[in-house]
Design an enzyme around this catalytic site. Structure first.
Site, mmCIF file in Angstrom:
data_model
loop_
_atom_site.group_PDB
_atom_site.id
_atom_site.type_symbol
_atom_site.label_atom_id
_atom_site.label_comp_id
_atom_site.label_asym_id
_atom_site.label_seq_id
_atom_site.Cartn_x
_atom_site.Cartn_y
_atom_site.Cartn_z
ATOM 1 C CG ASP A 1 1.168 17.188 77.566
ATOM 2 O OD1 ASP A 1 0.394 18.148 77.772
ATOM 3 O OD2 ASP A 1 1.083 16.126 78.207
HETATM 4 C C1 BGC Z 1 -1.742 17.270 80.078
HETATM 5 C C2 BGC Z 1 -2.510 17.212 78.769
HETATM 6 C C3 BGC Z 1 -3.425 18.406 78.684
HETATM 7 C C4 BGC Z 1 -2.586 19.672 78.804
HETATM 8 C C5 BGC Z 1 -3.398 20.948 78.739
HETATM 9 C C6 BGC Z 1 -1.052 18.596 80.275
HETATM 10 O O1 BGC Z 1 -0.509 18.679 81.544
HETATM 11 O O2 BGC Z 1 -0.790 16.226 80.101
HETATM 12 O O3 BGC Z 1 -3.251 16.023 78.682
HETATM 13 O O4 BGC Z 1 -4.141 18.387 77.482
HETATM 14 O O5 BGC Z 1 -1.920 19.661 80.062
HETATM 15 O O6 BGC Z 1 -4.147 21.116 79.886
#
Ligand code: BGC
Length: 756
Positions: free
Chosen positions: A233
């Site tokens: 993530d």
């Molecule tokens: C989120 C993800 C997301 C990623 C990219 C993170 O903060 O938890 O779900 O895909 O950011 O934006």
């Protein structure tokens, strides 16, 4: 790299710095290119509900917005359709938009279980039930990947809250992981084979998910056979080398100059095997190779808007209806449309899934268009500005005036945009007070005008405090950019409602099984309710709910008959197949869609089990008077529980209840079946209790023989007294020896030797 070239072979030709670079992105959204070898970078983008392609390089927080894309219903809505075919279509449309924008991977769907209605991202997640979440997510991924665009199932694992999400340790026992938090991931990975899995931010039982080898390698790859790429993530990596060793291939966004240097140093120092780096870099190369198959596409704005409308209409859940719906287009009908949300709809949530819609349907306009013969009176009723949208006596009075003399008041209610979002959890599950007060005021000031409440919110909200004043309640969730048109379709009966709840609506927040353990404290959240999540917990505690999991009304009615459950194969051979058949009929006057749900229960189990667990479902369409036989297949796994003792799935032979119904609390047919099989043997030791020894097919007779027979012919020693056996049954055998209760340590040793 040419299309046919061996990816593994190429990884071996790259230098350590080149491979380290591949295991990091080059910027917020791109993988790293390796120009010398003709390896281009590919772009990934958020988009579980619509693409969020950020046009500006380096716009990490997204302040410049994203390119226009269709905003489909959010996950909580789409899951309520209980329609995997529809989810596939939405996935395919997302994939087509990704192709049109040159995107290789869409970062979704999110399949985390809704453990608490408070989780700020529940609108992005599918269900409190792993079976439903897994089926719907697999369909989205299959649709996406039909376009040669990668799906990325996230966030693996146990990311069920936003509070402290970057650090908190989700302390979950293995049974709850295996039965509740893993199966949706497992199903998507084994059935839809997503190109990517995204690890969670949080720790799982004390170890960051990004560094969790058991999670990312042993379970994900070893047990489920995942052969794609594991991406972090965004910002979830804390120790790049430990993460790589645990099975995390790609760090996003890259900590440039730090993570690559750490990898290079670790390989040089012999702390990281180069083979591990080769494997991870090879997986990034494979992604680049897969992305090359993608062909450009044009953006079908009108077609996808129409799909978004159809999907939204299929997802809306009619919670309550005393007959006021559907609205007829009778000439002279006067409809008061009340609520700021009817003019300024809320149709998506905030955070990384936020889309710039291609267009937005305005509910009040769509209703007016759908009821051309009717007089529409609009009043805002309340304002949605600020966090707990303010009450304004002037606006409420205007609403009462609009409703006075109207045939019906359609009142749009819901959470203001600031109330639920990625990044924080909700503090309560109530509607803003201004809105509940408005409903009460309308009911008392204009009692002859029935109130139809239309709800726009991302996650379960309490209804019991106000819905007694409503003649009908339609839960729309955050239904995407075409919500306005879809709500008009459902209210007027152009589309018969067919959504079912994918999450329980509790009476009170305090009733939720996770209530006392959410969101944790001092860096830990203890999943104390174990497997009793959502309806599993409400049902086990026999607690009333406002609307049950699986509930949803239609404009017709359905009958269920002739349940037949048959078995073939055997549990011991692992090929037990259970076939469930029943006949469902449309007994009403309109066509409609029913969601037939199959729940399994094991009433007498060695471990505490939920009374009912969803194991199959089917959505069928029936014309009035028509009947259809529906058939489902269940497997050994569907009847089994995860045994912490044996660390594997265990099927206990005996009786199981197969229940078929229209919701978890509207069971129409039940058949009890007897499943044959052998319970796993529990090795007997000195620590095994008297009861366990007596119950064991070998241990019982051996112990009885060792205790001998008394002068009266009854069993010898303590076994001769039922009262003593009752009192001592929980004693380990070796403790009985200490007590001198008719058995010696030597006898215990020889008994163990005799039965093992
Ligand atoms: C989120 C993800 C997301 C990623 C990219 C993170 O903060 O938890 O779900 O895909 O950011 O934006």
């Amino acid at each position: 790299m040419t299309d046919g070239e061996s990816v593994a072979g190429l990884a071996a030709e790259l230098s350590v710095p080149q491979k380290a670079a591949l295991c990091l992105g080059s910027d917020f959204w791109h993988t790293a290119p390796v120009g010398e070898f003709g390896i281009e970078s590919v772009m990934v983008s958020d988009g579980p509900h619509g693409l969020r392609k950020q046009p500006q390089p380096g716009d990490s927080p997204g302040q410049y917005g994203s390119v226009a894309a269709t905003c489909f219903p959010t996950a909580s809505a789409l899951a309520s359709s209980w329609d995997p075919d529809l989810a596939y279509e939405v996935g395919a449309a997302l994939g087509a938009e990704a192709r049109a924008q040159g995107i290789a991977v869409v970062l979704g769907p999110g399949v985390n279980i809704k453990r608490s209605p408070l989780c700020g991202r529940n609108f992005e997640y599918l269900s409190e039930d792993p079976h439903l979440a897994g089926r719907m997510a697999a369909a989205v991924v299959a649709g996406l990947q039909s376009q040669q665009v990668g799906g990325c199932v996230k966030h693996f694992a146990a990311n069920n809250q936003e509070t402290d999400r970057m650090r908190v340790s989700a302390d979950v026992d293995e049974r709850a992981l295996r039965e509740i938090y893993f199966p949706a991931f497992e199903h998507v990975v084994t059935v839809a084979r997503p190109w990517l899995v995204m690890c969670a931010y949080n720790k799982l039982n004390g170890t960051y998910a990004s560094q969790h080898r058991w999670l990312l390698t042993d379970v994900l790859r070893g047990e489920w056979g995942f052969d794609g790429l594991v991406v972090s993530d965004w910002g979830a990596v804390h120790d790049r080398v430990a993460a790589l060793a645990a099975g995390l291939d790609l760090e996003m966004p890259p900590d440039l100059g730090v993570s690559d240097a750490a990898i290079i140093d670790a390989v040089a120092a012999g702390d990281l095997a180069e083979a591990v780096l080769d494997q991870a870099a090879g997986r990034v190369l494979r992604l680049v190779q897969r992305a090359r198959q993608r062909k450009p596409a044009a953006l079908d704005v009108a077609g996808h808007h129409a799909l978004a409308r159809r999907a939204a209409a299929q997802s809306m859940v009619l919670l309550k209806n005393d007959g006021v719906l559907p609205l007829t287009g009778a000439p002279g009908l006067t409809v008061a449309v009340i609520g700021e949300l009817a003019r300024t709809p809320r149709f998506q949530g905030a955070g990384s899934s936020q889309v710039s819609p291609t267009r937005v349907d305005i509910p009040v306009d769509e209703l007016a268009a759908a009821l051309p013969g009717a007089t529409i009176r609009f009043a805002a009723g309340y304002s949605t500005a600020g966090d707990d949208a303010g009450s304004d006596p002037g606006l409420a009075a205007e609403a009462v005036r609009a409703a006075t003399g109207a045939d019906v008041a359609v009142v749009f209610l819901g959470l203001p945009p600031g109330a639920e979002s990625e990044g924080f959890d909700r503090a309560h599950i109530d509607l803003p007070e201004a809105q509940t007060r408005l409903v009460a005021e309308l009911a008392s000031a204009v009692p002859r005008t029935p109130v139809v409440a239309v709800l726009c919110n991302g996650a379960a909200m309490a209804t019991s405090t106000w819905d007694g004043a409503a003649a009908a309640v339609l839960e729309c969730w955050l239904a995407g950019q075409a919500m306005g048109g879809a709500v008009a379709d459902v209210l007027t009966g152009a589309v018969s409602p067919s959504g079912r709840l994918a999450e329980t609506i509790p009476v009170r927040l305090a009733d939720c099984p996770s209530y006392l353990n959410f969101p944790g404290e001092e860096g830990h959240v203890r999943y104390g309710e174990g497997v009793f999540v959502g309806y599993r917990g409400y049902d086990a505690a026999d607690r009333p709910v406002a609307y049950a999991f699986g509930h949803g009304l239609t404009y017709t009615s359905f009958s269920y008959r002739d349940l037949r459950v048959t078995q073939s194969g055997s549990a011991d051979a692992g090929d037990l197949a259970i076939t469930v058949r029943c006949v469902v009929g449309n007994t009403g006057g309109r066509s409609g869609r029913e969601v037939v749900q199959v729940y399994v229960g094991d009433p007498a189990a060695a471990v505490a089990r939920p009374p009912r667990e969803l194991k199959a479902f089917a959505k069928i369409s029936l014309e009035p008077g028509a009947e259809q036989e529906v058939m489902f297949g269940l497997t050994v796994r569907d009847l089994s529980y995860w045994s912490a003792l044996h660390r594997r799935w265990v099927l206990e032979p005996g009786e199981f209840q197969i229940a078929v119904g229209a919701s978890s609390r509207d069971i129409r047919l039940i058949q009890v079946i007897d499943v044959a099989g052998t319970s796993p043997a529990q090795p007997l030791t000195g620590a095994s209790t008297l009861a366990e020894w007596l119950a064991d097919p070998a241990g019982g007779p051996a112990l009885r023989a060792a205790m001998g027979t008394g002068p009266d012919g009854r069993p010898g020693g303590i076994l001769g007294s039922d009262e003593l056996v009752r009192m001592l049954r929980q004693f380990p055998l070796s403790t009985l020896a200490v007590f001198g209760a008719g058995i010696t340590h030597e006898q215990v040793e020889s008994l163990i030797a005799a039965v093992t």
